[in-house]
Enzyme design. Structure first.
Site, PDB file in Angstrom:
ATOM      1  CG  ASP A 152     -46.991 -68.228  14.183  1.00 63.33           C
ATOM      2  OD1 ASP A 152     -45.864 -67.751  14.401  1.00 63.33           O
ATOM      3  OD2 ASP A 152     -47.889 -67.613  13.564  1.00 63.33           O
ATOM      4  CG  ASP A 178     -47.124 -63.232  10.879  1.00 69.11           C
ATOM      5  OD1 ASP A 178     -47.932 -64.121  11.199  1.00 69.11           O
ATOM      6  OD2 ASP A 178     -45.898 -63.321  11.066  1.00 69.11           O
TER       7      ASP A 178
HETATM    8  C1  DX5 Z   1     -47.432 -63.435  15.847  1.00 72.46           C
HETATM    9  C2  DX5 Z   1     -47.175 -63.954  14.475  1.00 72.46           C
HETATM   10  C3  DX5 Z   1     -45.963 -64.821  14.345  1.00 72.46           C
HETATM   11  C4  DX5 Z   1     -44.678 -64.091  14.649  1.00 72.46           C
HETATM   12  C5  DX5 Z   1     -43.572 -65.077  14.833  1.00 72.46           C
HETATM   13  O1  DX5 Z   1     -48.610 -62.719  15.821  1.00 72.46           O
HETATM   14  O2  DX5 Z   1     -48.274 -64.721  14.027  1.00 72.46           O
HETATM   15  O3  DX5 Z   1     -45.896 -65.416  13.058  1.00 72.46           O
HETATM   16  O4  DX5 Z   1     -44.311 -63.210  13.634  1.00 72.46           O
HETATM   17  O5  DX5 Z   1     -42.462 -64.349  15.222  1.00 72.46           O
HETATM   18  P1  DX5 Z   1     -41.543 -64.778  16.451  1.00 72.46           P
HETATM   19  O6  DX5 Z   1     -40.857 -66.054  16.004  1.00 72.46           O
HETATM   20  O7  DX5 Z   1     -40.631 -63.636  16.606  1.00 72.46           O
HETATM   21  O8  DX5 Z   1     -42.440 -65.038  17.620  1.00 72.46           O
HETATM   22 ZN    ZN Z   2     -47.968 -65.942  12.209  1.00 72.75          ZN
END
Ligand code: DX5
Ligand code: ZN
Length: 208
Positions: A171, A31
């Protein structure tokens, strides 16, 4: 079902990437945030690139940035399988997709939960992946938005109509409870559910 694990909420990235390397996660989801497209900012690429020596897994890079071109050039130098930009980015999308393809990397487009899915239609034949956000981008550990279930159905129908073979990845907020809402997806991105568990492999098994 393929799993892409995000280390966004990790408090010890080298350690967690090392542990993940011994699991069967298909990708490491990276990310990247610029502090403009979303409020948060991730560390500069100079530091980031040293971190990836802890993994031999292929990277699934999610660019939450207003101007992706310079980030594309950086991440193209790593072991990147997918480079995903946002449909809401502020540069020309066709130019960005061509730039990604010029490095021989698969390209994806991500979409915020509130953006009209129809905007994706012209790109469905041009991309390898759609990254459907199931939380507002910007941070890990948020709750899954349940209308993602309907958005996923709508997106799959559009792909059918456009004869697109792109993969669909979801996601945000994915865990062993919410995975039932996204059964038709090809890839699940999961961050905190895996990273906060005692046994990463067990958590990954639960998601598949
Ligand atoms: C949110 C990100 C995700 C996040 C996913 O902005 O794009 O990839 O890190 O993490 P969880 O599974 O904790 O929602
Ligand atoms: Zn992400």
């Amino acid at each position: 079902m393929k799993i892409s694990t995000s280390f966004l909420t990790s408090r010890n990235i080298p350690r967690d990437l090392g542990i993940l390397n011994d699991t069967d996660t298909d990708f490491i989801h990276v990310d990247v945030m610029d502090g403009k497209f979303v409020k948060n900012k991730t560390m500069p690429f100079k530091e980031m690139k040293n971190i990836y020596k802890y993994t031999s897994k292929r990277l699934d890079v999610h660019l939450m940035v207003k101007k992706p071109s310079k980030y594309i050039k950086d991440y193209a130098t790593l072991n990147t399988a997918y480079l995903t930009i946002h449909i809401e980015a502020e540069e020309d999308l066709d130019m960005l997709l061509e730039l990604i393809k010029s490095y021989g990397i698969k390209c994806g487009i991500s979409i915020r939960p509130s953006t009209d899915l129809e905007l994706l239609r012209p790109y469905l034949k041009k991309v390898d992946l759609i990254l459907l956000m199931s939380v507002e981008p910007g941070q890990g550990g948020q709750s899954f938005l349940e209308d993602t279930q309907d958005r996923l159905k709508e997106l799959k129908q559009m792909c059918k109509e456009e004869k697109s073979h792109c993969l669909i990845s979801v996601d945000g907020g994915i865990n062993d409870e919410t995975k039932k809402f996204v059964k038709g997806a090809d890839i699940l991105v999961s961050g905190s559910y895996v990273i906060n568990s005692y046994d990463f492999q067990n958590a990954i098994d639960d998601l598949r």
